[in-house]
Enzyme design. Structure first.
Site, short mmCIF file in Angstrom:
data_model
loop_
_atom_site.label_atom_id
_atom_site.label_comp_id
_atom_site.label_asym_id
_atom_site.label_seq_id
_atom_site.Cartn_x
_atom_site.Cartn_y
_atom_site.Cartn_z
CG ASN A 7 -68.54 6.69 -64.44
OD1 ASN A 7 -69.32 7.50 -64.94
ND2 ASN A 7 -67.27 6.61 -64.78
NE ARG A 98 -66.44 10.77 -64.13
CZ ARG A 98 -66.26 10.77 -65.44
NH1 ARG A 98 -66.80 9.85 -66.20
NH2 ARG A 98 -65.54 11.72 -66.00
CG HIS A 187 -59.36 14.22 -66.57
ND1 HIS A 187 -58.66 14.69 -67.66
CD2 HIS A 187 -60.18 13.26 -67.04
CE1 HIS A 187 -59.05 14.04 -68.75
NE2 HIS A 187 -59.98 13.17 -68.40
N GLY A 219 -59.00 11.25 -73.34
CA GLY A 219 -59.17 12.64 -72.89
C GLY A 219 -57.94 12.97 -72.06
NE ARG A 248 -62.64 14.86 -75.51
CZ ARG A 248 -62.63 14.54 -74.22
NH1 ARG A 248 -62.30 15.45 -73.32
NH2 ARG A 248 -62.92 13.33 -73.81
CD GLU A 341 -52.50 4.55 -65.57
OE1 GLU A 341 -52.79 3.37 -65.85
OE2 GLU A 341 -53.32 5.35 -65.06
CG ASN A 342 -50.46 1.54 -70.09
OD1 ASN A 342 -50.01 0.69 -69.33
ND2 ASN A 342 -51.70 1.98 -70.00
CD GLU A 391 -60.85 9.13 -63.38
OE1 GLU A 391 -60.50 8.28 -64.22
OE2 GLU A 391 -61.42 10.19 -63.69
#
Ligand code: AMP
Length: 404
Positions: A7, A98, A187, A219, A248, A341-342, A391
């Site tokens: 990546n 990627r 994504h 993101g 953003r 997730e957290n 990913e």
């Protein structure tokens, strides 16, 4: 079969080596500050018995001028007698890259050849910051791994299943034809990974499921997935559209842009900087783009931190609501990425809005961080799942699929 996943960012290169028979990571690392002084490689050999704890870690600090040099340093460590995981390069059957933007050209991962490289070059315009380093990585790996298959896996590919009514903007059609201005979505690799994992957890093929995948990280984007295909997603022509993110803006009235150009005498760079780097929960709170800082500050009574979290959650909820309508119901709601997730707190706040749709989470089960878990309440109308995204593994799987 061993697969190397790469990546490339403009000044960084992250990598992982997978043994695809067991889908296990053998080594991983990152080169930082490519093209600058004080470049650095952190390479880790995974001890398969002890997991991350048993890492053999190497730090290399030397000047690394470009992506080709970066890959060479990585290779030196991959074959190293102590920290390596291969004897020679021929053991890497394929390299999976990627690639951020595949435009309309790529609706699936692809084996890279000269034709594909030409097509990738055309997509550069659509992602001028991301695609050029991705391509540099592909070219460099092609020169070094002469006998390995090179595969490109696109963030946009999963969303190419969307139809016109989802991806067209209310702009003159000619602008779509002339410049390809439309929603692409991003994504995709993550949304695809978690939707496949959800199907396994729910013991139903993806073809029988309506899923809403919430990738909430720095993101952030949401995807409506019907029968394994993305039918709508919150990011658009660029990764700026949709949710309020770390830095953003997400959606805003486009008339704000000319207003600011006039009032603040801003130019294109100022505007891009403002919308992409100084806005989102960072701009709203004035504190941080990190949700841990915001949650702490909000508990301590900081008004702007609380408002930033409220705005973030509210926007997520609006997308979930609209996607429930678009899909005609939902079987599974997935939370993934750093925040998804957290943060039990963010998940709970989102769920608090969803009781009308009978989507309910169990407070106790929701306490987890960073693990795969069904957090639905017993009487929830749909399953609510926390699924750590991966990913890199998805890129490795796609790479293997094309090589099989
Ligand atoms: P990502 O872009 O997926 O790497 O996610 C990064 C974001 O995850 C950062 O903004 C972090 O604040 C957020 N994050 C990571 N750990 C936690 C946590 N324990 N609680 C809340 N947010 C977290």
């Amino acid at each position: 079969m061993k697969v190397l996943v790469i990546n490339c960012g403009s000044s960084s290169l992250k990598y992982q080596v997978f043994n695809m028979a067991e889908e296990e990571v053998l080594a991983k690392g990152e080169v930082e500050r490519i093209g600058g002084k004080n470049s650095k490689l952190k390479h880790k050999k995974i001890n398969l018995e002890k997991g991350e704890e048993g890492l053999g870690e190497v730090l290399v600090e030397e000047e690394i001028n470009n992506h080709k040099e970066a890959i060479k340093v990585v290779v030196d460590n991959l074959v190293d007698i102590n920290y390596g995981v291969i004897n020679d390069l021929s053991e890497i059957y394929a390299v999976g890259h990627r690639v951020v933007h595949g435009g309309e050209e790529f609706s699936d991962a692809v084996i890279i050849d000269d034709e594909v490289l030409k097509a990738l070059d055309k997509c550069k315009e659509l992602a001028p910051l991301h695609n050029p380093p991705n391509i540099a990585g592909i070219e460099a790996a092609g020169e070094i791994f002469k006998n390995s298959v090179q595969v490109g896996v696109f963030d946009t590919a999963f969303h190419q299943a969307m139809d016109e009514k989802s991806y067209l903007y209310g702009l003159p059609y000619e602008l779509y034809q002339k410049y390809g201005i439309r929603k692409y979505g991003f994504h995709g690799t993550s949304h695809k990974y978690v939707s496949e994992k959800a199907s396994k957890i729910m013991k139903k093929p993806v073809e029988e499921l309506k899923l809403i995948s919430c990738h909430l990280g720095n993101g952030a984007s949401i995807a409506a997935i019907d029968k394994g295909k993305s039918v709508d997603t919150s990011m658009g022509f660029t990764p700026l559209e949709g949710l309020v993110m770390g830095t953003r803006t997400g959606d805003l009235d486009p008339a704000i842009v000319p207003f600011l150009i006039e009032k603040e005498k801003m130019d294109t760079n100022d505007i891009n900087d403002l919308l992409n780097k100084k806005s989102g929960v960072l701009g709203l709170s004035g504190i941080s783009n990190d949700f841990r800082d915001l949650e702490k500050a909000a508990i301590e009574g900081n008004y702007r931190a609380k408002v930033a979290l409220d705005v973030f959650v509210y926007r997520v909820v609006k997308f979930i609501g609209s996607y429930i309508m678009v899909l005609g119901g939902v079987d599974g709601l997935i939370f993934t990425a750093g925040v998804g997730e957290n943060s039990p707190n963010v998940r709970q706040k989102i769920a608090d809005y969803l009781t009308f749709a009978e989507v309910k989470i169990d407070g106790e089960k929701n306490k987890i961080k960073g693990e795969t878990k069904d957090i639905s309440a017993p009487d929830s109308s749909c399953r609510v799942l926390v699924i750590p995204t991966n990913e890199e593994l998805m890129i490795a799987r796609e790479t293997k699929r094309l090589c099989d």
